[in-house]
Design an enzyme around this catalytic site. Structure first.
Site, mmCIF file in Angstrom:
data_model
loop_
_atom_site.group_PDB
_atom_site.id
_atom_site.type_symbol
_atom_site.label_atom_id
_atom_site.label_comp_id
_atom_site.label_asym_id
_atom_site.label_seq_id
_atom_site.Cartn_x
_atom_site.Cartn_y
_atom_site.Cartn_z
ATOM 1 N N HIS A 151 0.810 -1.217 0.000
ATOM 2 C CA HIS A 151 0.000 0.000 0.000
ATOM 3 C C HIS A 151 0.842 1.266 0.000
ATOM 4 O O HIS A 151 0.375 2.339 0.376
ATOM 5 C CB HIS A 151 -1.003 -0.025 1.160
ATOM 6 N N ASP A 170 -5.574 5.195 9.942
ATOM 7 C CA ASP A 170 -6.998 5.340 9.592
ATOM 8 C C ASP A 170 -7.525 4.090 8.906
ATOM 9 O O ASP A 170 -8.695 3.728 9.042
ATOM 10 C CB ASP A 170 -7.188 6.512 8.614
ATOM 11 N N GLU A 200 -8.922 14.300 14.702
ATOM 12 C CA GLU A 200 -8.406 14.498 13.344
ATOM 13 C C GLU A 200 -9.142 15.682 12.717
ATOM 14 O O GLU A 200 -9.936 16.358 13.391
ATOM 15 C CB GLU A 200 -8.607 13.240 12.475
HETATM 16 P P1 FAD Z 1 4.262 -1.826 1.957
HETATM 17 O O1 FAD Z 1 3.735 -0.742 1.125
HETATM 18 O O2 FAD Z 1 4.196 -3.188 1.411
HETATM 19 O O3 FAD Z 1 5.741 -1.498 2.427
HETATM 20 C C1 FAD Z 1 6.046 -0.214 2.928
HETATM 21 C C2 FAD Z 1 7.518 -0.112 3.283
HETATM 22 O O4 FAD Z 1 7.808 -0.929 4.394
HETATM 23 C C3 FAD Z 1 8.454 -0.579 2.174
HETATM 24 O O5 FAD Z 1 9.637 0.169 2.253
HETATM 25 C C4 FAD Z 1 8.712 -2.025 2.546
HETATM 26 O O6 FAD Z 1 9.927 -2.499 2.001
HETATM 27 C C5 FAD Z 1 8.741 -1.943 4.052
HETATM 28 N N1 FAD Z 1 8.270 -3.144 4.711
HETATM 29 C C6 FAD Z 1 7.109 -3.800 4.532
HETATM 30 N N2 FAD Z 1 7.026 -4.825 5.389
HETATM 31 C C7 FAD Z 1 8.161 -4.811 6.122
HETATM 32 C C8 FAD Z 1 8.676 -5.613 7.159
HETATM 33 N N3 FAD Z 1 8.001 -6.647 7.634
HETATM 34 N N4 FAD Z 1 9.894 -5.311 7.675
HETATM 35 C C9 FAD Z 1 10.590 -4.252 7.216
HETATM 36 N N5 FAD Z 1 10.151 -3.459 6.236
HETATM 37 C C10 FAD Z 1 8.958 -3.742 5.691
HETATM 38 N N6 FAD Z 1 -0.261 5.632 7.125
HETATM 39 C C11 FAD Z 1 -0.442 6.177 8.325
HETATM 40 O O7 FAD Z 1 0.508 6.357 9.088
HETATM 41 N N7 FAD Z 1 -1.684 6.534 8.760
HETATM 42 C C12 FAD Z 1 -2.800 6.318 8.020
HETATM 43 O O8 FAD Z 1 -3.899 6.642 8.450
HETATM 44 C C13 FAD Z 1 -2.637 5.715 6.752
HETATM 45 N N8 FAD Z 1 -3.701 5.449 5.986
HETATM 46 C C14 FAD Z 1 -3.522 4.861 4.775
HETATM 47 C C15 FAD Z 1 -4.644 4.577 3.999
HETATM 48 C C16 FAD Z 1 -4.508 3.960 2.784
HETATM 49 C C17 FAD Z 1 -5.743 3.653 1.955
HETATM 50 C C18 FAD Z 1 -3.209 3.655 2.294
HETATM 51 C C19 FAD Z 1 -3.042 3.027 0.953
HETATM 52 C C20 FAD Z 1 -2.081 3.956 3.042
HETATM 53 C C21 FAD Z 1 -2.227 4.547 4.292
HETATM 54 N N9 FAD Z 1 -1.130 4.859 5.096
HETATM 55 C C22 FAD Z 1 -1.328 5.409 6.329
HETATM 56 C C23 FAD Z 1 0.241 4.650 4.627
HETATM 57 C C24 FAD Z 1 0.747 3.292 5.070
HETATM 58 O O9 FAD Z 1 0.959 3.269 6.452
HETATM 59 C C25 FAD Z 1 2.080 2.998 4.428
HETATM 60 O O10 FAD Z 1 2.020 3.138 3.057
HETATM 61 C C26 FAD Z 1 2.520 1.588 4.782
HETATM 62 O O11 FAD Z 1 3.884 1.448 4.515
HETATM 63 C C27 FAD Z 1 1.763 0.584 3.980
HETATM 64 O O12 FAD Z 1 1.815 -0.657 4.610
HETATM 65 P P2 FAD Z 1 2.019 -1.968 3.780
HETATM 66 O O13 FAD Z 1 1.900 -3.055 4.789
HETATM 67 O O14 FAD Z 1 1.135 -2.039 2.607
HETATM 68 O O15 FAD Z 1 3.544 -1.773 3.382
#
Ligand code: FAD
Length: 512
Positions: free
Chosen positions: A89, A152, A265
């Site tokens: 994400h 969120d 918020e």
């Molecule tokens: P990915 O996108 O898969 O990875 C993100 C990063 O973390 C990459 O650099 C990856 O290499 C690294 N990573 C992933 N897993 C691990 C692991 N196990 N160990 C080490 N590194 C790792 N953020 C907020 O803070 N607050 C919010 O309210 C919020 N709302 C969101 C709503 C939506 C609809 C979306 C799409 C994003 C939102 N985000 C929010 C952002 C979100 O927290 C970050 O984009 C987060 O990194 C996504 O998590 P993911 O598990 O999909 O990680």
């Protein structure tokens, strides 16, 4: 891996499918699976929809040992890059790697789920690949407990948000999610399986929190819990004046525990009928909309909505809840009559964006590109930002929410890797664009760039949240006086960390 790597680089990035897969699995004695070819498609894109890069292989590890073996094997292959993928994400390809190995952490989701009681404090030990929404529902249904600090939207993984910060309307009280974990298991860039905490391997622990996945891969996290409330009263009130909105929001986040709402918020919306950014986006209760006639003539092109929530138990008498909420709302200066509220269960409240996701998927807009911009901006500069960005640059809306709410720096730990503005109160500003109507992707990206360049030109005290720079100079500016600490820490856990000048520091992502 060396074999696969050679075939990729010798055949212009097109890996020979299958041939190397069994070699790879066998040579590193993998318990999980290796996918190549079309089966890696999921790892070649992310929620942002802006970039696409083809990995060499997608690894679905069975557990920490698999992750360790993959990293050890990769580190013996000079050009090999590795990226952990949570739920993909990210917006700017942070979990991708071009021609490298993507480790799909979701395959480890079920590996850990254990309630711990340490000297009377309760924790849940969960997999780095677990989705927060599953952590929530399992903790509440099994134990009546829940983590304290959220995002969120909860279809994000534990490791993914801990690699950034994890912020939402509870962070003013409990700090971001990275302030609410006490122990991590990390597979470092050397492939070592390491347990770390504030007292055990603290450099690795604090480096990884907000460390953008650069210190290793989080396979397990111990998260603080608290008793989960049954119910939430979710309230929105409207302001015409930015200074009154910020005064009230800052007042609420600065109050002591027990003297404020449980969630604070806010967002900016357009003073028009646009279904996404205008008045229709504000009321919580679709049956009882707002009476816009109440808006004073002074109302400008954009208005402000403060969003708060109050926790209570099912057994609480309605009049007790009404009285407590009325007491908290009393000092606030929102436009009288412009208030909307609903009562819902705590789990429904925390899963509120999932409902929006379902609607957006039904309307076909969830999968549109998302050129999002997330910033942390110092309190001292937020009025300027409002004047120029909200009131001018994006006054006609962006095709998605425009969040703004204050956070308290003292609730963050300076030892983590996150870069923050200097002042005690700073704002999260999120321009969450869905490019299905309105400006194109190119126009949206250009406007994001224009906003960031304006912030730099005006000398605003700000940082990108979820940063995604391309050059070393930009990363240096981002980290400021934390740069040396970041680079030294990274080098000590990842022998391949520092590349030659001119190359990107982030060996282990697509960014090089
Ligand atoms: P990915 O996108 O898969 O990875 C993100 C990063 O973390 C990459 O650099 C990856 O290499 C690294 N990573 C992933 N897993 C691990 C692991 N196990 N160990 C080490 N590194 C790792 N953020 C907020 O803070 N607050 C919010 O309210 C919020 N709302 C969101 C709503 C939506 C609809 C979306 C799409 C994003 C939102 N985000 C929010 C952002 C979100 O927290 C970050 O984009 C987060 O990194 C996504 O998590 P993911 O598990 O999909 O990680």
């Amino acid at each position: 891996i060396a074999y696969l790597d050679r075939t990729v680089h010798e055949t212009d990035g097109e890996p020979k499918p299958n041939g190397g897969v069994s070699t790879l699995s066998k040579s590193i004695d993998l318990q999980g699976r290796v996918e190549t070819g079309d089966k890696t498609t999921i790892a070649s894109k992310d929620f942002g929809g802006l970039y696409s890069t083809k990995p060499l292989a997608l690894i679905k590890p069975a557990g920490s040992d698999d992750v360790s073996r993959v990293i050890k094997a990769a580190s013996r292959t000079p050009r090999m890059t590795v990226a952990a993928r949570g739920n993909g994400h990210s917006i700017n390809g942070q979990a991708m790697t071009n021609g490298g190995l993507v480790i799909d952490m979701r395959s480890t989701e079920e590996n850990h789920f254990r309630l711990l009681n340490i000297n009377g404090s309760l924790f849940i030990d969960v997999s780095g690949g677990a989705l927060w929404e599953n952590v929530l529902t399992r903790c509440v249904s099994r134990f009546g407990l829940a983590p304290r600090s959220w995002t969120d939207y909860l279809s994000l993984t534990v490791g993914g948000t801990l690699s950034n910060a994890g912020v939402s309307g509870q962070a003013f009280r409990y700090g971001p999610q990275i302030s609410n974990v006490t122990e991590l298991e990390i597979i470092t860039g050397k492939g070592d399986i390491t347990v770390c905490s504030e007292t055990r391997n603290p450099e690795l622990f604090f480096g990884s929190l907000g460390g953008l996945g650069q210190f290793g891969i989080i396979t397990r996290a111990m998260v603080k819990l608290q008793p989960a409330p049954d119910m939430v009263r979710w309230i929105r009130v409207v302001y015409t004046e930015f200074d009154e909105f910020t005064r009230d929001a800052e007042f609420l986040v600065s109050r002591d525990d027990g003297e404020s709402f449980d969630y604070v918020e806010g967002f900016v919306f357009c003073n028009n009928d646009d279904p996404v950014n205008g008045w229709p986006s504000v009321p919580l209760d679709p049956v009882h909309g707002f009476n816009q006639g109440i808006i004073p003539q002074t109302g400008a092109s954009v208005l402000y909505c403060l969003e708060v929530a109050f926790h209570y138990q099912k057994g609480d008498h309605p009049s007790t809840v009404d009285k407590a909420v009325a007491g908290l709302l009393k000092p606030l200066r929102f436009v009288e009559g412009l208030k909307s509220e609903v009562d819902l269960s705590y789990v429904e409240f925390l899963l509120r964006v999932k409902r929006a996701e379902e609607q957006a998927k039904a309307n076909g807009i969830w999968d549109a590109p998302h050129p999002w911009l997330n910033l942390f901006i110092s309190k001292s500069d937020i009025v300027d930002f409002d004047q120029t960005v909200f009131k001018k640059m994006v006054k006609d809306g962006i095709g998605g929410p425009m969040l703004i709410y204050p956070l308290m720096r003292s609730k963050w730990d300076n030892r983590t890797s996150v870069a923050l503005p200097d002042s005690e109160i700073f704002y999260l500003v999120a321009l969450l664009r869905f490019v299905s109507r309105g400006p194109s992707v190119e126009e949206s990206v250009a406007q994001n760039r224009e906003i960031v360049e304006w912030c730099i030109k005006e000398g605003l005290d700000f940082k990108l949240y979820l940063p995604h720079y391309q050059s070393k100079e930009e990363w240096k500016r981002h980290f400021g006086n934390q740069w040396t600490r970041f680079v030294e820490r990274k080098a000590s856990f990842d022998p391949m960390a520092i590349l030659a000048p001119g190359q990107n520091i982030f060996k282990r992502t697509h960014l090089s």
